[in-house]
Design a protein around this motif. Structure first.
Motif, short mmCIF file in Angstrom:
data_model
loop_
_atom_site.label_atom_id
_atom_site.label_comp_id
_atom_site.label_asym_id
_atom_site.label_seq_id
_atom_site.Cartn_x
_atom_site.Cartn_y
_atom_site.Cartn_z
N HIS A 54 0.82 -1.22 0.00
CA HIS A 54 0.00 0.00 0.00
C HIS A 54 0.84 1.27 0.00
N ILE A 55 2.16 1.10 -0.21
CA ILE A 55 3.04 2.24 0.10
C ILE A 55 2.95 3.37 -0.92
N ARG A 56 2.76 3.03 -2.18
CA ARG A 56 2.77 4.06 -3.21
C ARG A 56 1.72 3.78 -4.28
N THR A 163 4.99 12.05 7.88
CA THR A 163 3.66 12.51 7.47
C THR A 163 3.19 11.94 6.14
N TYR A 164 4.12 11.35 5.34
CA TYR A 164 3.72 10.80 4.04
C TYR A 164 3.36 9.31 4.13
N CYS A 165 3.66 8.68 5.26
CA CYS A 165 3.76 7.21 5.26
C CYS A 165 2.56 6.51 5.88
N PHE A 303 14.69 8.11 -1.32
CA PHE A 303 14.37 9.53 -1.52
C PHE A 303 12.95 9.68 -2.02
N ILE A 304 12.30 10.75 -1.59
CA ILE A 304 11.00 11.11 -2.13
C ILE A 304 11.14 12.48 -2.78
N VAL A 305 10.76 12.60 -4.04
CA VAL A 305 10.74 13.93 -4.67
C VAL A 305 9.30 14.43 -4.73
N PHE A 333 11.56 7.85 -5.31
CA PHE A 333 10.14 7.77 -5.64
C PHE A 333 9.54 9.16 -5.78
N LYS A 334 8.48 9.21 -6.59
CA LYS A 334 7.66 10.42 -6.59
C LYS A 334 6.73 10.35 -5.39
N TYR A 335 6.53 11.48 -4.74
CA TYR A 335 5.60 11.51 -3.61
C TYR A 335 4.22 11.04 -4.08
N1 5AD Z 1 5.11 8.44 -1.46
C1 5AD Z 1 6.28 8.13 -2.05
N2 5AD Z 1 7.21 7.35 -1.48
C2 5AD Z 1 6.93 6.86 -0.26
N3 5AD Z 1 7.64 6.06 0.57
C3 5AD Z 1 6.91 5.83 1.66
N4 5AD Z 1 5.73 6.46 1.59
C4 5AD Z 1 5.73 7.12 0.40
C5 5AD Z 1 4.79 7.96 -0.24
N5 5AD Z 1 3.63 8.28 0.34
C6 5AD Z 1 8.99 5.60 0.24
C7 5AD Z 1 9.99 6.12 1.28
C8 5AD Z 1 10.29 4.89 2.09
C9 5AD Z 1 10.15 3.80 1.05
C10 5AD Z 1 9.95 2.43 1.61
O1 5AD Z 1 9.03 4.19 0.30
O2 5AD Z 1 11.13 6.57 0.59
O3 5AD Z 1 11.56 4.92 2.69
#
Ligand code: 5AD
Ligand code: SF4
Length: 440
Positions: A54-56, A163-165, A303-305, A333-335
């Motif tokens: 479910h992460i991205r 806050t993104y996770c 990294f998240i951009v 990864f892209k946010y």
């Molecule tokens: N958007 C993009 N990348 C994410 N990660 C975690 N949550 C998000 C998100 N919402 C990335 C982070 C983390 C990796 C497992 O996945 O970089 O370290």
């Protein structure tokens, strides 16, 4: 749902992180103890477990389309279980939207699959997304046959709330497994063929037992298991990088010179908005200490951009950090806004086109860094743990201590530990020349 005969064959499809791969292996072992066998290549399975991530991105949508595609050759549908983090996050919704699914089971509850399968065979659907502390590890069957590289989950969950996770919501609070259980599981993995064990946890370096022993003590104990040549661990949080663990990289030869330490961004305002609770500077100080303890250590990160509000100048800071650290490899990864996380509701979401361009630039910088690291390895002698056959006759593929893919041509077998000289470097792999076979 109509009653169906109990399944004879299964297939587990795991997506996402290594912890999911580990869970997938344990589910497969559990199904095997129920007399259900793995479906052969090309054979339709009676039971399909989708072990989801479910992460991205559009994780949930992907699950629904995967479910739709699971029809078998004769047009019938297999029994379907949705497991993993999408199951945890969207349990009831999956049941409502996907009538073909009989079972939804979260990452902390999959030891209950056998009962759920019995119910499913009677035509009853079930959802189990409970998070009972630890019990799955108490009841899962012992490890049996594994390849040379094995995973061992030592810690699950996360209390950090970046806050993104989504992880704190899908995997729950941080839980560490007990020292003795882990040593026992590691021993059985080595007996089953493992030569390298990677300790897994969402915050693996936050692992701590009841007597407050940290990860380095566990590593020390595992290093004494005869036949276990290599130990790795992933993923670590900078704030849990203790002096003891850093010293273990200096003192324990079985602990490989590799550290995956995600930083996410190279700008303090962004890190604060991410609730990372470290700064660029405190991260760099940790890297300095790790390098002082183990000068050849290979560094990796995530990294998240395009985190909400990230400006061009703030993104440039990430590129500067990449330059300064000299990473051996990284993920970027892209946010992606995750429902229910604070960042999903933040203003200033960054347009996709901007994220695309930033990701491209970051990945170019990371590739250059990886190539430079590989080139600097040429001329070194190191061990390679042989993992599989290469494409050419007589060619083998394995990993160096720094987690680089190395190919070489010689008489060898999977699981061998050989010594090679690294002779040529590419961006993603190196070629080696056999110096000597250490052990078979
Ligand atoms: N958007 C993009 N990348 C994410 N990660 C975690 N949550 C998000 C998100 N919402 C990335 C982070 C983390 C990796 C497992 O996945 O970089 O370290
Ligand atoms: Fe994906 Fe995170 Fe779940 Fe792993 S723990 S499967 S990365 S959402």
């Amino acid at each position: 749902m109509r009653p169906t005969p109990p399944p004879q064959t299964y297939r587990v499809k795991s997506f996402g992180c290594q912890m999911n791969v580990y869970d997938g292996e344990r589910m497969a072992e559990l199904l095997a103890t129920q007399g259900i066998r793995p479906a052969a290549d090309g054979e339709d399975a009676d039971l399909v477990v989708l072990n989801t991530c479910h992460i991205r991105e559009k994780a949930a949508e992907k699950v629904y389309s995967d479910i739709g595609r699971l029809r078998r050759e004769d047009g019938s549908a297999p029994l379907i279980a949705v497991a993993g983090c999408v199951a945890q996050a969207e349990g009831e919704e999956i049941m409502a939207r996907a009538p073909a699914v009989s079972m939804v089971v979260g990452p902390q509850a999959y030891h209950r699959l056998p009962e759920m399968i019995e119910q499913a065979a009677l035509g009853q659907r079930s959802v189990d997304t409970d998070m009972p502390a630890q019990t799955k590890f108490d009841v899962l069957p012992a490890r049996r046959k594994v390849g040379p590289n094995a995973f061992l989950t030592v810690q699950e969950g996360c209390d950090k709330f970046c806050t993104y996770c989504v992880v704190p919501y899908t995997r729950g609070a941080e839980i560490s497994r007990s020292f003795n259980d882990l040593v026992e599981e590691a021993r059985s993995l080595v007996e089953a063929g493992a030569r390298e064990i990677t300790l897994l946890g969402q915050n693996v370096n936050a692992w701590r037992d009841d007597s407050n022993r940290g990860l380095e003590k566990l590593v020390e104990e595992l290093a004494a298991i005869p036949g276990l040549a290599r130990i790795r661990y992933t993923t670590s949080h900078p704030n849990d990088m203790t002096e003891g663990l850093i010293e273990a990289h200096r003192d324990i030869p079985q602990l490989m010179p590799f550290l995956h330490l995600p930083v996410q961004a190279g700008n303090d305002r962004v890190l604060k908005a991410m609730n990372r609770s470290h700064t660029v500077d405190s991260y760099l100080r940790i890297i300095d200490r790790v390098r002082a303890a183990r000068p050849d250590i290979a560094l990796s990160g995530d990294f998240i951009v395009g985190f909400p509000g990230e400006t061009d100048a703030e993104f440039e800071d990430t590129l500067k950090l990449v330059e300064r650290v000299g990473y051996a490899q990284c993920f970027s990864f892209k946010y992606s806004p995750r429902p229910g996380t604070p960042a999903a509701d933040m203003e200033d979401q960054v347009p996709m086109a901007v994220m695309d361009e930033r990701l491209q630039r970051l990945q170019a910088a990371l590739s250059a860094s990886q190539l430079a690291f590989n080139q600097a390895s040429v001329g070194k002698r190191c061990t390679v743990l042989v993992e599989r056959k290469g494409k050419l006759p007589g060619q083998w593929l394995g990993k160096s201590p720094w987690l680089q893919s190395v190919h070489f041509t010689a008489d060898a077998a999977i699981g061998d530990l050989v010594e090679v000289e690294l002779v040529e470097a590419g961006p993603n792999s190196l070629s080696g020349r056999l110096v000597s076979a250490i052990s078979g």
